[in-house]
Design a protein around this motif. Structure first.
Motif, PDB file in Angstrom:
ATOM      1  N   TRP A  85     -48.361 -29.659  55.434  1.00  0.00           N
ATOM      2  CA  TRP A  85     -47.872 -29.677  56.828  1.00  0.00           C
ATOM      3  C   TRP A  85     -48.159 -31.008  57.511  1.00  0.00           C
ATOM      4  O   TRP A  85     -47.399 -31.435  58.380  1.00  0.00           O
ATOM      5  CB  TRP A  85     -48.426 -28.482  57.609  1.00  0.00           C
ATOM      6  CG  TRP A  85     -47.805 -27.215  57.099  1.00  0.00           C
ATOM      7  CD1 TRP A  85     -48.375 -26.295  56.274  1.00  0.00           C
ATOM      8  CD2 TRP A  85     -46.451 -26.769  57.323  1.00  0.00           C
ATOM      9  NE1 TRP A  85     -47.469 -25.297  55.973  1.00  0.00           N
ATOM     10  CE2 TRP A  85     -46.292 -25.562  56.601  1.00  0.00           C
ATOM     11  CE3 TRP A  85     -45.377 -27.263  58.049  1.00  0.00           C
ATOM     12  CZ2 TRP A  85     -45.088 -24.855  56.598  1.00  0.00           C
ATOM     13  CZ3 TRP A  85     -44.183 -26.552  58.046  1.00  0.00           C
ATOM     14  CH2 TRP A  85     -44.046 -25.361  57.326  1.00  0.00           C
ATOM     15  N   GLY A 128     -50.838 -20.866  64.249  1.00  0.00           N
ATOM     16  CA  GLY A 128     -49.891 -21.625  63.432  1.00  0.00           C
ATOM     17  C   GLY A 128     -48.893 -22.295  64.353  1.00  0.00           C
ATOM     18  O   GLY A 128     -47.685 -22.306  64.101  1.00  0.00           O
ATOM     19  N   ALA A 166     -55.969 -19.778  60.544  1.00  0.00           N
ATOM     20  CA  ALA A 166     -55.486 -18.661  61.356  1.00  0.00           C
ATOM     21  C   ALA A 166     -56.395 -17.434  61.260  1.00  0.00           C
ATOM     22  O   ALA A 166     -56.448 -16.629  62.186  1.00  0.00           O
ATOM     23  CB  ALA A 166     -54.072 -18.286  60.918  1.00  0.00           C
ATOM     24  N   ARG A 179     -44.984 -17.673  65.327  1.00  0.00           N
ATOM     25  CA  ARG A 179     -43.610 -17.763  64.841  1.00  0.00           C
ATOM     26  C   ARG A 179     -43.657 -18.416  63.469  1.00  0.00           C
ATOM     27  O   ARG A 179     -44.157 -19.533  63.307  1.00  0.00           O
ATOM     28  CB  ARG A 179     -42.742 -18.606  65.794  1.00  0.00           C
ATOM     29  CG  ARG A 179     -41.250 -18.601  65.389  1.00  0.00           C
ATOM     30  CD  ARG A 179     -40.377 -19.428  66.314  1.00  0.00           C
ATOM     31  NE  ARG A 179     -40.527 -20.840  66.070  1.00  0.00           N
ATOM     32  CZ  ARG A 179     -39.568 -21.762  66.295  1.00  0.00           C
ATOM     33  NH1 ARG A 179     -38.404 -21.388  66.786  1.00  0.00           N
ATOM     34  NH2 ARG A 179     -39.786 -23.035  66.059  1.00  0.00           N
ATOM     35  N   HIS A 180     -43.161 -17.679  62.470  1.00  0.00           N
ATOM     36  CA  HIS A 180     -42.975 -18.216  61.115  1.00  0.00           C
ATOM     37  C   HIS A 180     -44.268 -18.727  60.484  1.00  0.00           C
ATOM     38  O   HIS A 180     -44.272 -19.742  59.789  1.00  0.00           O
ATOM     39  CB  HIS A 180     -41.920 -19.328  61.113  1.00  0.00           C
ATOM     40  CG  HIS A 180     -40.568 -18.823  61.546  1.00  0.00           C
ATOM     41  ND1 HIS A 180     -39.562 -19.652  61.962  1.00  0.00           N
ATOM     42  CD2 HIS A 180     -40.062 -17.572  61.608  1.00  0.00           C
ATOM     43  CE1 HIS A 180     -38.495 -18.941  62.282  1.00  0.00           C
ATOM     44  NE2 HIS A 180     -38.780 -17.661  62.071  1.00  0.00           N
ATOM     45  N   GLY A 219     -48.038 -25.272  65.050  1.00  0.00           N
ATOM     46  CA  GLY A 219     -47.200 -26.368  64.578  1.00  0.00           C
ATOM     47  C   GLY A 219     -47.013 -27.441  65.635  1.00  0.00           C
ATOM     48  O   GLY A 219     -47.963 -27.847  66.325  1.00  0.00           O
ATOM     49  N   TYR A 249     -40.566 -32.384  60.999  1.00  0.00           N
ATOM     50  CA  TYR A 249     -40.390 -30.940  61.227  1.00  0.00           C
ATOM     51  C   TYR A 249     -39.411 -30.669  62.378  1.00  0.00           C
ATOM     52  O   TYR A 249     -38.538 -29.813  62.280  1.00  0.00           O
ATOM     53  CB  TYR A 249     -41.758 -30.306  61.521  1.00  0.00           C
ATOM     54  CG  TYR A 249     -41.715 -28.825  61.766  1.00  0.00           C
ATOM     55  CD1 TYR A 249     -41.720 -27.920  60.701  1.00  0.00           C
ATOM     56  CD2 TYR A 249     -41.653 -28.308  63.069  1.00  0.00           C
ATOM     57  CE1 TYR A 249     -41.676 -26.554  60.921  1.00  0.00           C
ATOM     58  CE2 TYR A 249     -41.607 -26.938  63.289  1.00  0.00           C
ATOM     59  CZ  TYR A 249     -41.617 -26.071  62.213  1.00  0.00           C
ATOM     60  OH  TYR A 249     -41.565 -24.707  62.435  1.00  0.00           O
ATOM     61  N   ASP A 307     -53.933 -24.467  64.753  1.00  0.00           N
ATOM     62  CA  ASP A 307     -53.229 -24.809  63.509  1.00  0.00           C
ATOM     63  C   ASP A 307     -54.219 -25.501  62.584  1.00  0.00           C
ATOM     64  O   ASP A 307     -55.173 -26.125  63.043  1.00  0.00           O
ATOM     65  CB  ASP A 307     -52.056 -25.754  63.813  1.00  0.00           C
ATOM     66  CG  ASP A 307     -50.972 -25.705  62.741  1.00  0.00           C
ATOM     67  OD1 ASP A 307     -49.894 -25.135  62.995  1.00  0.00           O
ATOM     68  OD2 ASP A 307     -51.218 -26.233  61.632  1.00  0.00           O
TER      69      ASP A 307
HETATM   70  C1  LIG Z   1     -43.303 -22.904  59.694  1.00  0.00           C
HETATM   71  S1  LIG Z   1     -44.509 -23.739  60.634  1.00  0.00           S
HETATM   72  C2  LIG Z   1     -44.337 -22.860  62.181  1.00  0.00           C
HETATM   73  C3  LIG Z   1     -44.801 -23.692  63.353  1.00  0.00           C
HETATM   74  C4  LIG Z   1     -44.543 -23.091  64.720  1.00  0.00           C
HETATM   75  N1  LIG Z   1     -45.152 -21.796  64.861  1.00  0.00           N
HETATM   76  C5  LIG Z   1     -43.060 -22.995  65.006  1.00  0.00           C
HETATM   77  O1  LIG Z   1     -42.599 -21.909  65.323  1.00  0.00           O
HETATM   78  O2  LIG Z   1     -42.365 -24.029  64.956  1.00  0.00           O
HETATM   79  C6  LIG Z   1     -46.034 -23.062  60.009  1.00  0.00           C
HETATM   80  C7  LIG Z   1     -47.262 -23.651  60.694  1.00  0.00           C
HETATM   81  O3  LIG Z   1     -48.383 -22.877  60.294  1.00  0.00           O
HETATM   82  C8  LIG Z   1     -49.461 -23.733  60.006  1.00  0.00           C
HETATM   83  N2  LIG Z   1     -50.321 -23.020  59.040  1.00  0.00           N
HETATM   84  C9  LIG Z   1     -50.038 -22.697  57.766  1.00  0.00           C
HETATM   85  N3  LIG Z   1     -51.048 -21.988  57.237  1.00  0.00           N
HETATM   86  C10 LIG Z   1     -52.003 -21.883  58.194  1.00  0.00           C
HETATM   87  C11 LIG Z   1     -53.276 -21.268  58.260  1.00  0.00           C
HETATM   88  N4  LIG Z   1     -53.785 -20.615  57.217  1.00  0.00           N
HETATM   89  N5  LIG Z   1     -53.972 -21.355  59.407  1.00  0.00           N
HETATM   90  C12 LIG Z   1     -53.474 -22.021  60.479  1.00  0.00           C
HETATM   91  N6  LIG Z   1     -52.263 -22.623  60.491  1.00  0.00           N
HETATM   92  C13 LIG Z   1     -51.534 -22.543  59.369  1.00  0.00           C
HETATM   93  C14 LIG Z   1     -48.831 -24.987  59.458  1.00  0.00           C
HETATM   94  O4  LIG Z   1     -49.688 -26.106  59.573  1.00  0.00           O
HETATM   95  C15 LIG Z   1     -47.581 -25.087  60.312  1.00  0.00           C
HETATM   96  O5  LIG Z   1     -47.829 -25.842  61.468  1.00  0.00           O
END
Ligand SMILES: C[S@@+](CC[C@H](N)C(=O)[O-])C[C@H]1O[C@@H](n2cnc3c(N)ncnc32)[C@H](O)[C@@H]1O
Length: 251
Positions: free
Chosen positions: A16, A59, A107, A121-122, A61, A23, A80
């Motif tokens: 990420w 998360g 998370a 989200r996602h 982002g 992104y 994040d």
């Molecule tokens: C698909 S992006 C979604 C970002 C944002 N929520 C959006 O809707 O645009 C996934 C995000 O989750 C974060 N992420 C992935 N695994 C994670 C974890 N175990 N703990 C915290 N953040 C995490 C990534 O760094 C990334 O920023």
């Protein structure tokens, strides 16, 4: 955290951090039209406690949700594990004159107590243990609201969504448009995440209802889909359409 979990987190963080620069170039990640921002703001306002509630965006982002919430007067904490993604969020918040508190953490290690709502989200698809994360989020907002914002994709979307995805990718390639990400997760990393193939509303409701959040309800986000489709600049893309979006709400 054991060594294996630490190694998975490191790989996810590295991915990420690399994705952070581009992104927001994907319209699906970072909707920008006035209509899209307005329907997202309305959905968040409808599904979360009213501002000035304290909301944890897990998360977060580059902060798509966090910034919409902060603009509406919520007290937002964006969590994040990627400093690169949080850096983009902080730059955007500063440029917009908005205040968002950021926390670099996993998370499943969300801060205990103090929140009226938790939103994501996602994120769920990339968690090694989504059930454990849901428990941590409940400890963050023990009397608050949970809001999961998801779309139907991958195996969970069935043949129709797979065909839509194929059409979308073909049109993007034909126009030499930006891919959604700088790369895909490798197979070994994907194998660590039980929802990496996508998760339908049925599966997510049962995941939430098996957690301490208890009973859940689902709302199809047709207004968000409508705005996303109207934002597509070309007729063939509008005919292919956008993936169904939905919210799972509990608490
Ligand atoms: C698909 S992006 C979604 C970002 C944002 N929520 C959006 O809707 O645009 C996934 C995000 O989750 C974060 N992420 C992935 N695994 C994670 C974890 N175990 N703990 C915290 N953040 C995490 C990534 O760094 C990334 O920023």
């Amino acid at each position: 955290m054991d060594a294996e979990a630490g190694a998975i987190s490191d790989q996810v963080r590295t991915y990420w951090d690399l994705d952070a620069e581009t992104y927001d170039h994907s319209p699906g990640h970072n909707p920008t039209t006035a209509l899209e921002l307005a329907v997202w703001a309305a959905a968040l306002r409808r599904l979360l406690p009213s501002p000035p509630a304290r909301v944890l965006d897990v998360g977060a982002g580059t902060g798509f949700l966090s910034l919409i919430l902060a603009r509406q007067g919520y007290y937002v904490t964006a969590l994040d594990l990627s400093p690169g993604m949080l850096g983009q969020l902080q730059a955007k918040a500063a440029a917009a004159g908005l205040s968002v508190h950021t926390v670099e953490a996993n998370a499943s290690d969300s801060p205990e107590g103090g929140f009226d709502g938790v939103v994501e989200r996602h994120l769920l698809w990339t968690l090694p243990d989504p059930a454990r994360a849901l428990e941590a989020w409940h400890r963050s907002a023990p009397t608050g609201r949970l809001l999961l914002l998801e779309s139907l994709w991958g195996q969970a979307g069935g043949l129709v969504e797979q065909l839509r995805r194929t059409g979308h990718d073909a049109l993007r390639r034909a126009r030499r448009g930006h891919p959604d990400h700088h790369a895909e997760y490798g197979d070994a990393l994907r194998a660590q995440f039980p929802l990496a193939g996508g998760a339908g509303p049925e599966q997510l409701v049962s995941l939430v209802e098996s957690s301490s959040w208890g009973s859940a309800r689902v709302e199809r986000l047709r207004d968000v889909e409508w705005a996303a489709r109207r934002a597509l600049p070309h007729l063939p893309d509008r005919l292919v359409g956008v993936a169904p979006r939905f919210a799972i709400v509990a608490g």
